[in-house]
Design an enzyme around this catalytic site. Structure first.
Site, PDB file in Angstrom:
ATOM      1  N   GLY A  12       0.833  -1.197   0.000  1.00 51.00           N
ATOM      2  CA  GLY A  12       0.000   0.000   0.000  1.00 51.00           C
ATOM      3  C   GLY A  12       0.868   1.247   0.000  1.00 51.00           C
ATOM      4  O   GLY A  12       2.013   1.227  -0.457  1.00 51.00           O
ATOM      5  N   CYS A  13       0.332   2.325   0.522  1.00 52.40           N
ATOM      6  CA  CYS A  13       1.045   3.606   0.562  1.00 52.40           C
ATOM      7  C   CYS A  13       2.383   3.441   1.285  1.00 52.40           C
ATOM      8  O   CYS A  13       2.434   2.985   2.426  1.00 52.40           O
ATOM      9  CB  CYS A  13       0.198   4.647   1.270  1.00 52.40           C
ATOM     10  SG  CYS A  13       1.052   6.214   1.544  1.00 52.40           S
ATOM     11  N   PHE A  14       3.465   3.816   0.627  1.00 50.78           N
ATOM     12  CA  PHE A  14       4.788   3.551   1.195  1.00 50.78           C
ATOM     13  C   PHE A  14       5.107   4.345   2.448  1.00 50.78           C
ATOM     14  O   PHE A  14       6.002   3.987   3.201  1.00 50.78           O
ATOM     15  CB  PHE A  14       5.900   3.655   0.171  1.00 50.78           C
ATOM     16  CG  PHE A  14       6.001   4.913  -0.666  1.00 50.78           C
ATOM     17  CD1 PHE A  14       5.475   6.133  -0.294  1.00 50.78           C
ATOM     18  CD2 PHE A  14       6.670   4.852  -1.883  1.00 50.78           C
ATOM     19  CE1 PHE A  14       5.609   7.267  -1.085  1.00 50.78           C
ATOM     20  CE2 PHE A  14       6.827   5.972  -2.684  1.00 50.78           C
ATOM     21  CZ  PHE A  14       6.284   7.182  -2.274  1.00 50.78           C
ATOM     22  N   TRP A  15       4.373   5.406   2.737  1.00 50.28           N
ATOM     23  CA  TRP A  15       4.638   6.169   3.961  1.00 50.28           C
ATOM     24  C   TRP A  15       4.391   5.312   5.192  1.00 50.28           C
ATOM     25  O   TRP A  15       5.194   5.268   6.119  1.00 50.28           O
ATOM     26  CB  TRP A  15       3.773   7.416   4.043  1.00 50.28           C
ATOM     27  CG  TRP A  15       3.954   8.419   2.951  1.00 50.28           C
ATOM     28  CD1 TRP A  15       5.063   8.608   2.164  1.00 50.28           C
ATOM     29  CD2 TRP A  15       2.992   9.372   2.533  1.00 50.28           C
ATOM     30  NE1 TRP A  15       4.841   9.634   1.286  1.00 50.28           N
ATOM     31  CE2 TRP A  15       3.571  10.129   1.485  1.00 50.28           C
ATOM     32  CE3 TRP A  15       1.697   9.673   2.924  1.00 50.28           C
ATOM     33  CZ2 TRP A  15       2.902  11.160   0.843  1.00 50.28           C
ATOM     34  CZ3 TRP A  15       1.024  10.707   2.285  1.00 50.28           C
ATOM     35  CH2 TRP A  15       1.624  11.435   1.254  1.00 50.28           C
TER      36      TRP A  15
END
Length: 157
Positions: A12-15
C-alpha cells in the site's frame, strides 16, 4: 562489522509501510521508492498514473545478526490486507499492490513459506494476492516522500 542485507516490500502507501519498518531493531536504513515497473527513473506523479507498472515500496537494509528476514515478513503480513488486489484501504491502483521482492533464494523460500502459512492459517477467507518476485531496479522516491510521517508529525496515513 554488521552484515547488511536488502529487503523490499510493497503493502500500500509507502509512507505507512516505511513507518512500520523504521522502528524494528536491526533495520538500519529505510527508503521509499518504486520497483517492478518498466519506466526508468519514474517520478511519484508518473507512478500514480498506474501506467509505469511500478509498486510503491520500502527498501530496507537490515542487520541479519540483529533481525531475521522472518521477522520482517511477519511485520509485512501484519500491516496490510494481502488479499486485496491492487489496493489497500482507500488507495487503489497497481502501485499499491501487495508484493515481496526477494534478493536471494533464501528470501524467496522464506517468503513463499510465509505466504503459504498465512493462507493456511484461516485468518483470511480469500486467497492471498501477494506477488513474490525477484528484485529489480529500485528507484528512490523524491526526498519529500522519505520519512514522511516523521517529517510531518503524523502517526499514520
Amino acid at each position: 562489522m554488521a552484515k547488511l542485507e536488502d529487503a523490499t516490500f510493497g503493502a500500500g502507501c509507502f509512507w505507512g509501510v516505511e513507518d512500520a519498518f523504521m522502528g524494528i531493531k536491526g533495520v538500519k536504513e529505510t527508503e521509499t521508492g518504486f520497483m517492478g515497473g518498466k519506466t526508468k527513473n519514474p517520478t511519484y506523479e508518473e507512478v500514480c498514473t498506474d501506467k509505469t507498472g511500478h509498486a510503491e515500496v520500502v527498501h530496507l537494509k537490515f542487520d541479519l545478526d540483529k533481525v531475521g528476514y522472518e521477522k520482517l515478513l511477519s511485520v509485512f503480513w501484519g500491516i496490510h490486507d494481502p488479499t486485496q488486489m491492487n489496493r489497500q484501504g482507500p488507495d487503489f491502483g497497481s502501485q499499491y499492490r501487495s508484493i515481496i521482492f526477494y534478493y536471494n533464494e533464501k528470501q524467496k523460500e522464506l517468503a513463499e513459506k510465509s505466504k503459504e502459512e498465512i493462507q493456511k492459517s484461516g485468518k483470511y477467507d480469500k486467497p492471498i494476492a501477494t506477488e513474490i518476485i525477484p528484485a529489480t531496479e529500485f528507484y528512490r522516491a523524491e526526498e519529500h516522500h522519505q520519512k514522511y510521517h516523521k517529517k510531518h508529525g503524523m502517526s499514520k496515513c
